[in-house]
Each structure stands twice: as C-alpha cells, then as structure tokens.
Design an enzyme around this catalytic site. Structure first.
Site, PDB file in Angstrom:
ATOM      1  N   GLY A  38       0.855  -1.450   0.167  1.00  0.00           N
ATOM      2  CA  GLY A  38       0.203  -0.035  -0.114  1.00  0.00           C
ATOM      3  C   GLY A  38       0.708   1.354  -0.153  1.00  0.00           C
ATOM      4  O   GLY A  38       1.976   1.315  -0.550  1.00  0.00           O
TER       5      GLY A  38
ATOM      6  N   SER B 209       5.577  -5.801  -1.806  1.00  0.00           N
ATOM      7  CA  SER B 209       5.719  -4.300  -1.750  1.00  0.00           C
ATOM      8  C   SER B 209       6.103  -3.844  -0.282  1.00  0.00           C
ATOM      9  O   SER B 209       7.050  -4.250   0.219  1.00  0.00           O
ATOM     10  CB  SER B 209       4.417  -3.492  -2.302  1.00  0.00           C
ATOM     11  N   MET B 210       5.288  -2.617   0.025  1.00  0.00           N
ATOM     12  CA  MET B 210       5.828  -2.306   1.355  1.00  0.00           C
ATOM     13  C   MET B 210       5.592  -3.183   2.653  1.00  0.00           C
ATOM     14  O   MET B 210       6.232  -3.067   3.677  1.00  0.00           O
ATOM     15  CB  MET B 210       4.975  -1.003   1.597  1.00  0.00           C
TER      16      MET B 210
ATOM     17  N   HIS C 185       9.291  -4.880  -4.862  1.00  0.00           N
ATOM     18  CA  HIS C 185       9.484  -4.065  -5.915  1.00  0.00           C
ATOM     19  C   HIS C 185       9.497  -2.617  -5.902  1.00  0.00           C
ATOM     20  O   HIS C 185       9.579  -2.166  -4.618  1.00  0.00           O
ATOM     21  CB  HIS C 185       8.333  -4.556  -7.096  1.00  0.00           C
TER      22      HIS C 185
ATOM     23  N   ASP D 103      10.233  -6.625  -9.844  1.00  0.00           N
ATOM     24  CA  ASP D 103       9.188  -7.442  -9.220  1.00  0.00           C
ATOM     25  C   ASP D 103       9.590  -8.705  -8.719  1.00  0.00           C
ATOM     26  O   ASP D 103       8.937  -9.750  -9.184  1.00  0.00           O
ATOM     27  CB  ASP D 103       7.903  -7.297  -9.733  1.00  0.00           C
TER      28      ASP D 103
END
Length: 197
Positions: free
Chosen positions: A69, A98-99, A121, A171
C-alpha cells in the site's frame, strides 16, 4: 466488529465503567492484514508505541498478510519498529508484497510460514497521474524513498546495493525458502517458533 479486523475482547475497568480493547494488542500480537493506509499505520504504530512504553522488555509478534500500500505509511510502520526498545518479530503468514515486504524486513527477527510468499518491487506514487502534480518533484520524492528502501534491504540481506536495485526493478517474487536464502527472513516457522504468553 468490522469484517477483516481480527479481535478478541479484553475487559478494562476505567473510572468504574466497563470498557474493552483488542485483547490481541494486550498479548502484543498485531496483524497487518490489508492495504497499508494512514489509518492502519496510525493504529499499528500507536499500539506498538503504547505497549512498548508499558513494558519494553516484552516482544511483539507482528503478523503480515498484505499486498502493500502507501509507501509513506509503510515507512512509518517500519520506522516505528526500528525505534522501539521492545523486540518485534515480523511474521509473514500469507503474502508480504511491496511495502509489506519492507515492513517484514524491519523486524528484530523475521519469520515466514512455510507457504508464504514475499515480493519486493519499486516504490511508486499514486500522484503521478494527477495533472496538478509537479512530476519532477514527485519523481525526486520517489527516488528518496527508493534509496531509503534500498538501504533498509542492504542492511539485513547483506546484498550489494546494485543487486537490490536490479531486483526491485523486476518485481522479485519468492517462496518462504527463497526469501530465507535471499536474506529477507531469518527462519521458516516450525513447531517451536510460537510461544504465546
């Protein structure tokens, strides 16, 4: 109780009135189980700070099952974990992408369930499509956040900065075993990992 927010009630007596809070927090169990937003980052960071101030010798278990997010809000959670005196075990139970992967990486000890997935990523910005935003300034901000994220990964994985940069570009998705080999987790969960006291 909203769907998707795991809670067990914990009674509290305050000024002769009954109240309740999330009993998971009292047991120092936090769950990042959705998109990282400002509201969620404030709740999780607040719980970490509050219970750490109550007793900084007790460890937290921070479970993660999130696709990521907001970059800024993810960094806020990561920074909170980094600055606490209390140890924080980050545990991926589904996916840390991701985060959420960056937050996983920030734990005192980092654990993955056997079938968990981890994906890292490039950070991005939701504002790049907004015509009123100065794209040059926004790109500079993204670059600063990217450098911060790369630094965080290099400290724990002991990989070269150039290798982390290349992996962020593509990614990189990993199984629990691959994440351990990469250095994003310290161990894969086993029978003796979880002791709830």
């Amino acid at each position: 109780m909203p769907v998707g927010l795991p809670k067990i009630t914990f009674p509290i007596i305050q000024d002769d009135e009954d109240s309740e809070c999330n009993g998971l927090y009292r047991r120092r169990i936090l769950i990042l189980g959705s998109e990282i937003t400002s509201d969620l980052a404030n709740i999780l960071s607040g719980a970490l700070i509050f219970f750490s101030l109550m007793d900084s010798s007790k460890r937290f278990k921070f479970f993660i099952n999130s696709l990521g997010g907001s970059v800024i809000d993810g960094i806020a959670i990561y920074d909170t974990i980094q600055t606490l005196l209390a140890p924080v075990e980050t545990i991926v139970i589904g996916i840390a992408a991701s985060m959420a992967c960056f937050i996983l990486n920030g734990g005192t000890s980092r654990i993955a369930f056997p079938h968990a997935r981890v994906m890292m990523h490039q950070p991005g910005s939701p504002y790049l499509d907004d015509e009123t935003v100065d794209i040059f300034i926004e790109m500079m901000e993204i670059e600063k956040m990217r450098d911060l994220i790369i630094d965080g990964y290099t400290k724990t994985t002991f990989k070269l900065r150039t290798e982390i940069m290349a992996d962020l570009e593509r990614d990189l998705s990993m199984s629990a075993i691959e994440a351990k080999e990469y250095g994003l987790v310290d161990l894969i969960s086993g029978e003796n990992v979880f002791e709830f006291s």
